[in-house]
Write an enzyme that holds these catalytic residues in place. Structure first.
Site, PDB file in Angstrom:
ATOM      1  N   CYS A  32       0.782  -1.474  -0.018  1.00  0.00           N
ATOM      2  CA  CYS A  32       0.210   0.324  -0.174  1.00  0.00           C
ATOM      3  C   CYS A  32       0.750   0.893  -0.098  1.00  0.00           C
ATOM      4  O   CYS A  32       1.968   1.768   0.610  1.00  0.00           O
ATOM      5  CB  CYS A  32      -0.830   0.002   1.493  1.00  0.00           C
ATOM      6  SG  CYS A  32      -1.283  -1.334   1.391  1.00  0.00           S
TER       7      CYS A  32
ATOM      8  N   ARG B 194       5.420  -0.086  -6.727  1.00  0.00           N
ATOM      9  CA  ARG B 194       5.705  -1.074  -4.976  1.00  0.00           C
ATOM     10  C   ARG B 194       4.117  -2.241  -4.868  1.00  0.00           C
ATOM     11  O   ARG B 194       4.061  -3.021  -4.415  1.00  0.00           O
ATOM     12  CB  ARG B 194       4.844   0.072  -3.560  1.00  0.00           C
ATOM     13  CG  ARG B 194       5.839   1.062  -3.666  1.00  0.00           C
ATOM     14  CD  ARG B 194       5.295   2.258  -2.585  1.00  0.00           C
ATOM     15  NE  ARG B 194       4.896   1.683  -1.172  1.00  0.00           N
ATOM     16  CZ  ARG B 194       5.743   1.133  -0.032  1.00  0.00           C
ATOM     17  NH1 ARG B 194       7.160   1.685  -0.453  1.00  0.00           N
ATOM     18  NH2 ARG B 194       6.256   0.775   1.011  1.00  0.00           N
TER      19      ARG B 194
ATOM     20  N   TRP C 290      -3.081  -2.497  -1.081  1.00  0.00           N
ATOM     21  CA  TRP C 290      -2.823  -3.779  -1.660  1.00  0.00           C
ATOM     22  C   TRP C 290      -3.129  -4.877  -0.877  1.00  0.00           C
ATOM     23  O   TRP C 290      -3.639  -4.687   0.105  1.00  0.00           O
ATOM     24  CB  TRP C 290      -1.174  -3.619  -1.407  1.00  0.00           C
ATOM     25  CG  TRP C 290      -0.859  -5.293  -2.206  1.00  0.00           C
ATOM     26  CD1 TRP C 290      -0.013  -5.708  -3.102  1.00  0.00           C
ATOM     27  CD2 TRP C 290      -0.214  -6.637  -1.119  1.00  0.00           C
ATOM     28  NE1 TRP C 290       0.365  -7.556  -3.330  1.00  0.00           N
ATOM     29  CE2 TRP C 290      -0.070  -7.540  -2.177  1.00  0.00           C
ATOM     30  CE3 TRP C 290      -0.494  -7.139   0.852  1.00  0.00           C
ATOM     31  CZ2 TRP C 290       0.270  -8.828  -1.389  1.00  0.00           C
ATOM     32  CZ3 TRP C 290       0.010  -8.492   0.773  1.00  0.00           C
ATOM     33  CH2 TRP C 290       0.687  -8.893  -0.084  1.00  0.00           C
TER      34      TRP C 290
ATOM     35  N   ASN D 148      -1.819   2.513   5.812  1.00  0.00           N
ATOM     36  CA  ASN D 148      -0.989   1.362   5.471  1.00  0.00           C
ATOM     37  C   ASN D 148      -0.559   0.867   6.385  1.00  0.00           C
ATOM     38  O   ASN D 148      -0.774   0.924   7.894  1.00  0.00           O
ATOM     39  CB  ASN D 148       0.367   1.768   5.485  1.00  0.00           C
ATOM     40  CG  ASN D 148       0.260   2.267   3.352  1.00  0.00           C
ATOM     41  OD1 ASN D 148      -0.564   2.253   2.959  1.00  0.00           O
ATOM     42  ND2 ASN D 148       1.503   3.042   3.122  1.00  0.00           N
ATOM     43  N   GLY D 149      -0.614  -1.011   6.726  1.00  0.00           N
ATOM     44  CA  GLY D 149      -0.716  -1.972   7.533  1.00  0.00           C
ATOM     45  C   GLY D 149      -1.451  -2.354   8.367  1.00  0.00           C
ATOM     46  O   GLY D 149      -2.435  -2.534   7.377  1.00  0.00           O
TER      47      GLY D 149
ATOM     48  N   GLU E 224      17.066 -18.302  -6.096  1.00  0.00           N
ATOM     49  CA  GLU E 224      17.125 -16.913  -6.735  1.00  0.00           C
ATOM     50  C   GLU E 224      16.640 -16.548  -8.265  1.00  0.00           C
ATOM     51  O   GLU E 224      15.467 -15.861  -8.696  1.00  0.00           O
ATOM     52  CB  GLU E 224      18.980 -15.967  -6.590  1.00  0.00           C
ATOM     53  CG  GLU E 224      18.453 -14.858  -6.865  1.00  0.00           C
ATOM     54  CD  GLU E 224      17.425 -13.657  -6.255  1.00  0.00           C
ATOM     55  OE1 GLU E 224      16.515 -14.113  -5.717  1.00  0.00           O
ATOM     56  OE2 GLU E 224      17.061 -12.424  -6.584  1.00  0.00           O
TER      57      GLU E 224
ATOM     58  N   LYS F 185      13.070 -15.100  -9.829  1.00  0.00           N
ATOM     59  CA  LYS F 185      12.847 -13.909  -9.850  1.00  0.00           C
ATOM     60  C   LYS F 185      11.964 -14.812 -11.292  1.00  0.00           C
ATOM     61  O   LYS F 185      11.272 -14.043 -11.793  1.00  0.00           O
ATOM     62  CB  LYS F 185      14.658 -14.007 -10.841  1.00  0.00           C
ATOM     63  CG  LYS F 185      14.735 -12.548 -11.455  1.00  0.00           C
ATOM     64  CD  LYS F 185      15.390 -11.837 -10.246  1.00  0.00           C
ATOM     65  CE  LYS F 185      14.158 -11.889  -8.949  1.00  0.00           C
ATOM     66  NZ  LYS F 185      14.882 -10.851  -8.029  1.00  0.00           N
TER      67      LYS F 185
ATOM     68  N   GLU G  47       8.677 -15.492 -10.589  1.00  0.00           N
ATOM     69  CA  GLU G  47       7.584 -13.919  -9.644  1.00  0.00           C
ATOM     70  C   GLU G  47       7.315 -13.104 -10.961  1.00  0.00           C
ATOM     71  O   GLU G  47       6.655 -12.688 -10.916  1.00  0.00           O
ATOM     72  CB  GLU G  47       8.820 -13.260  -8.795  1.00  0.00           C
ATOM     73  CG  GLU G  47       9.549 -12.155  -8.864  1.00  0.00           C
ATOM     74  CD  GLU G  47      10.334 -11.743  -8.005  1.00  0.00           C
ATOM     75  OE1 GLU G  47       9.821 -10.840  -7.908  1.00  0.00           O
ATOM     76  OE2 GLU G  47      11.883 -11.985  -8.080  1.00  0.00           O
TER      77      GLU G  47
ATOM     78  N   HIS H  44      15.933 -36.854  -5.057  1.00  0.00           N
ATOM     79  CA  HIS H  44      15.560 -37.825  -3.736  1.00  0.00           C
ATOM     80  C   HIS H  44      14.193 -36.930  -3.989  1.00  0.00           C
ATOM     81  O   HIS H  44      13.166 -36.821  -3.416  1.00  0.00           O
ATOM     82  CB  HIS H  44      16.278 -36.868  -2.819  1.00  0.00           C
ATOM     83  CG  HIS H  44      17.641 -36.943  -2.202  1.00  0.00           C
ATOM     84  ND1 HIS H  44      18.028 -38.352  -2.186  1.00  0.00           N
ATOM     85  CD2 HIS H  44      18.637 -36.750  -3.242  1.00  0.00           C
ATOM     86  CE1 HIS H  44      19.333 -37.878  -2.018  1.00  0.00           C
ATOM     87  NE2 HIS H  44      19.969 -37.091  -2.288  1.00  0.00           N
TER      88      HIS H  44
ATOM     89  N   LYS I  53       6.433  -4.103  -3.740  1.00  0.00           N
ATOM     90  CA  LYS I  53       7.581  -4.146  -3.439  1.00  0.00           C
ATOM     91  C   LYS I  53       8.648  -4.134  -2.018  1.00  0.00           C
ATOM     92  O   LYS I  53       9.549  -4.693  -1.900  1.00  0.00           O
ATOM     93  CB  LYS I  53       8.100  -2.796  -3.960  1.00  0.00           C
ATOM     94  CG  LYS I  53       9.584  -2.406  -3.944  1.00  0.00           C
ATOM     95  CD  LYS I  53      10.531  -2.954  -4.951  1.00  0.00           C
ATOM     96  CE  LYS I  53      12.359  -2.907  -5.069  1.00  0.00           C
ATOM     97  NZ  LYS I  53      13.096  -4.284  -5.878  1.00  0.00           N
TER      98      LYS I  53
HETATM   99  O1  M6R Z   1      13.491  -5.171   0.647  1.00  0.00           O
HETATM  100  P1  M6R Z   1      13.621  -6.858   0.782  1.00  0.00           P
HETATM  101  O2  M6R Z   1      14.928  -6.651   1.084  1.00  0.00           O
HETATM  102  O3  M6R Z   1      13.534  -7.197   2.258  1.00  0.00           O
HETATM  103  O4  M6R Z   1      12.605  -7.388   0.280  1.00  0.00           O
HETATM  104  C1  M6R Z   1      12.797  -9.037   0.310  1.00  0.00           C
HETATM  105  C2  M6R Z   1      11.670  -9.602  -0.421  1.00  0.00           C
HETATM  106  O5  M6R Z   1      10.268  -9.117  -0.048  1.00  0.00           O
HETATM  107  C3  M6R Z   1      12.178  -9.342  -1.739  1.00  0.00           C
HETATM  108  O6  M6R Z   1      13.052  -9.477  -1.824  1.00  0.00           O
HETATM  109  C4  M6R Z   1      11.238 -10.036  -3.015  1.00  0.00           C
HETATM  110  O7  M6R Z   1      11.467 -11.508  -2.944  1.00  0.00           O
HETATM  111  C5  M6R Z   1      11.387  -9.454  -4.049  1.00  0.00           C
HETATM  112  N1  M6R Z   1       9.869  -9.642  -5.103  1.00  0.00           N
HETATM  113  C6  M6R Z   1      12.569 -10.186  -5.036  1.00  0.00           C
HETATM  114  O8  M6R Z   1      12.565  -9.692  -6.437  1.00  0.00           O
END
Ligand code: M6R
Length: 613
Positions: free
Chosen positions: A2, A27, A79, A105-106, A486, A490, A493, A509, A608
């Protein structure tokens, strides 16, 4: 997640609020809304979907000539948490009388009991949100003093909030407060901008005040008065934003993600600059705040983070063990405070977070502080909550990261962790010469990444061949195992392909059962210790019909022969190889998502900065 924007000043508020929301779009959100006061009434415009829909809705609500008459208001991108992203659930929410509007927000954790209490008093709720309960609570407490009503209401809520509130009864004033969800106040000439993220402020002013938890502020066009929730005045420093507004533009790239991938040589140089000491064969990280003797006394390093930041922590684990002979372990920030982590004063806890606002990582910081550990932050966003609460740490200097998919923050996190491990290594087992050699390896990282980026067209061509696959498995060993995780994150997502990362040895396994003709396996088979075993695992996959894309060391013909396609990474130290390898996987994910027509910078359902648990 948000976003909040509030404006009070001399310009037309609706357009400023909408432009501010646009700056927060990165965000992640799924509906938007704004509220202003006109002719003694609160007027609200809301729309599900993007800010552009809100903008259309606002234009229907207020003909352009009326825009300029409105000098203050509040706005929000939501959000969805409590209730789907519908118009009725979008913020702002009004109180029972319709005189007070709130954006939030929150999460209000005790909203059910509060709602039941208010319903018993005759309050009618229109939405499914926790936020509407807070607006009603403020209205219920209102007795001619909005500040006091907000204070009283906030004393009753459990959970987190960043809020902005207006009332028709007290024109020319916005009340804003925070607990666990950031609020920044921008100080302009005869105008004040309230936002949950400095990105919405920087086109107006560079002068800002960050609210601390439990601060509540009365904001007018030319004054800011901050108190705590017990009505005691508090002083907060004015800071200068170190934020180049061009960072919020795509600069000729099709997407922020592609721009940020290409920025990596520069962001890595910024992360390294002035931090390597070739004479001592060490690194200069004043933010670590420890003398070599303190470092030698650290018993264990615990790295906490979420998502991509968790993955950089996993690489850090290898680095602290390999370079500094130090016991290191990674813990998921979300679990940390729920599992009785065994933490002592001789432990160094490193909280890794690009945004510095991730709720789970912040909670882990608080838990580690509580247990007396030596806690440090590794954040990108200057002035973020984690950076401020840890009090010591190292900034990444990656520059603003707009795309939801983290790229340049990840490679800078790994680079800074390598420098930290080098520094600790020199206080333990590393000789000066070994330190100097490794410092040279770190210095070379930006150039290694440049060589990968030069292969952009080749990687785009490889992506064409695999973009139709619906499943992908990433495998790697040693420090390349977290890179496999990772790479899979990537890809999934931004392209929505089902992707999983495994240690190369783990495939047999269980997951190998999923392989069939044409399944994509991306093998991180760089020439580092364990490569031959990974090649053996690749053979096992091929025998089951998988197509193999190999990430290999340049010139490694033996590895190339086994693969269906290859992307070559320059030869380097195994820990350093994690970085150019990750960049190759970022480009691969980007091109596959682009071919599939995905909304790359704002993938569905993602935010974000994740400020809720
Ligand atoms: O701001 P942060 O690094 O704490 O965020 C952590 C995760 O939310 C963030 O890395 C998320 O996994 C991304 N979408 C990855 O691309």
């Amino acid at each position: 997640m948000c976003g909040i924007v509030g404006y009070i000043g001399k310009s037309a508020a609706p357009s400023i609020l909408i432009n501010g929301l646009r700056r927060l779009e990165y965000r992640g959100y799924d509906s938007a809304g704004l509220a202003i006061v006109e002719d003694g009434k609160i007027i609200v415009a809301k729309a599900p979907g993007k800010v552009v829909s809100l903008s259309d809705r606002a234009r229907d609500t207020w003909p352009t000539e009326r825009f300029s008459q409105v000098s203050y208001g509040i706005a929000h991108t939501r959000w969805a948490t409590h209730g789907p992203p519908t118009e009725v659930n979008a913020h702002p929410h009004l109180d029972q009388s319709g005189d007070i509007a709130l954006v939030h927000n929150g999460i209000i954790e005790n909203y059910r009991s509060l709602r039941a209490r208010l319903e018993a008093k005759g309050h009618l709720f229109l939405s499914e949100t926790d936020t509407e309960v807070l607006s009603h609570l403020i209205g219920d407490r209102y007795d001619g003093n909005l500040f006091q009503a907000v204070c009283d209401a906030l004393h009753q809520v459990e959970g987190t909030f960043g809020i902005a509130v207006i009332s028709v009864k007290e024109p020319g004033k916005i009340i804003t407060a925070r607990r666990g969800s950031p609020i920044v106040l921008g100080i302009g000439e005869g105008e004040t901008i309230i936002a949950s993220d400095a990105a919405a402020i920087l086109t107006h002013t560079q002068r800002v005040i960050y609210l601390d938890d439990n601060d509540i502020a009365i904001v007018t066009a030319d004054s800011i008065e901050i108190r705590d929730l017990h009505n005691v005045p508090v002083n907060r420093e004015v800071a200068e934003l170190d934020f180049d507004s061009s960072a919020a533009e795509k600069g000729g790239f099709a997407h922020f993600m592609l721009k940020e991938i290409h920025e990596q040589p520069e962001s890595l140089r910024n992360a390294i600059r002035g931090r390597l000491d070739f004479n001592l064969g060490s690194s200069v990280l004043s933010g670590m705040g420890t003398s070599p003797r303190d470092l030698a006394e650290i018993n264990r390093v615990v790295l906490v983070g979420c998502g991509t930041s968790l993955h950089s922590g996993l690489i850090g684990e290898y680095a602290f063990e390999d370079l500094a002979d130090t016991h290191a372990e990674v813990q998921q920030a979300a679990e940390f405070r729920y599992r009785n982590p065994i933490i002592s004063r001789s432990d160094l806890v490193i909280a890794i977070s690009q945004s510095g606002e991730t709720a789970d990582t912040l909670a882990a910081v608080r838990e580690a502080n509580q247990k007396g550990a030596f806690v440090m932050g590794l954040c990108n966003v200057v002035g973020s909550t984690i950076a401020r609460e840890t009090g010591r740490g190292i900034y990444l200097h990656a520059g603003p990261e707009i795309s939801v998919a983290s790229t340049k923050a990840f490679t800078c996190q790994v680079t800074v962790l390598l420098m930290m491990a080098l520094k600790m290594g020199r206080s333990r087992r590393f000789s000066r010469q070994e330190g100097m050699d490794f410092a040279r390896q770190i210095e070379a990282i930006p150039a290694l990444v440049e060589q990968v980026i030069l292969q952009n067209d080749h990687i785009a061509a490889v992506a064409e061949r695999y973009a139709k696959n619906e499943h992908a498995f990433f495998i790697g060993r040693g420090p390349l195992y977290p890179v496999a995780l990772e790479g899979a994150l990537k890809l999934k997502e931004i392209s929505y392909i089902h992707a999983e990362g495994y240690h190369a040895a783990e495939l047999k396994h269980g997951p190998i059962a999923l392989l069939e003709n044409g399944t994509l396996v991306i093998a991180l088979a760089n020439d580092i210790p364990g490569k031959d075993k990974t090649l053996g695992n690749v053979e096992e996959c091929k025998a089951r019909g998988a197509r193999i894309l190999g990430i290999i060391t340049a010139g490694d013909h033996e590895a190339a022969e086994i693969m269906d396609d290859v992307i070559e990474i320059p030869a380097c130290h195994p820990l350093v190889a994690t970085i150019p390898t990750a960049v190759a996987l970022q480009l691969l994910a980007y091109h596959i998502a682009n071919i599939r027509g995905c909304e790359i910078d704002q993938p569905r359902n993602l935010a974000k900065s994740v400020t809720v648990e």
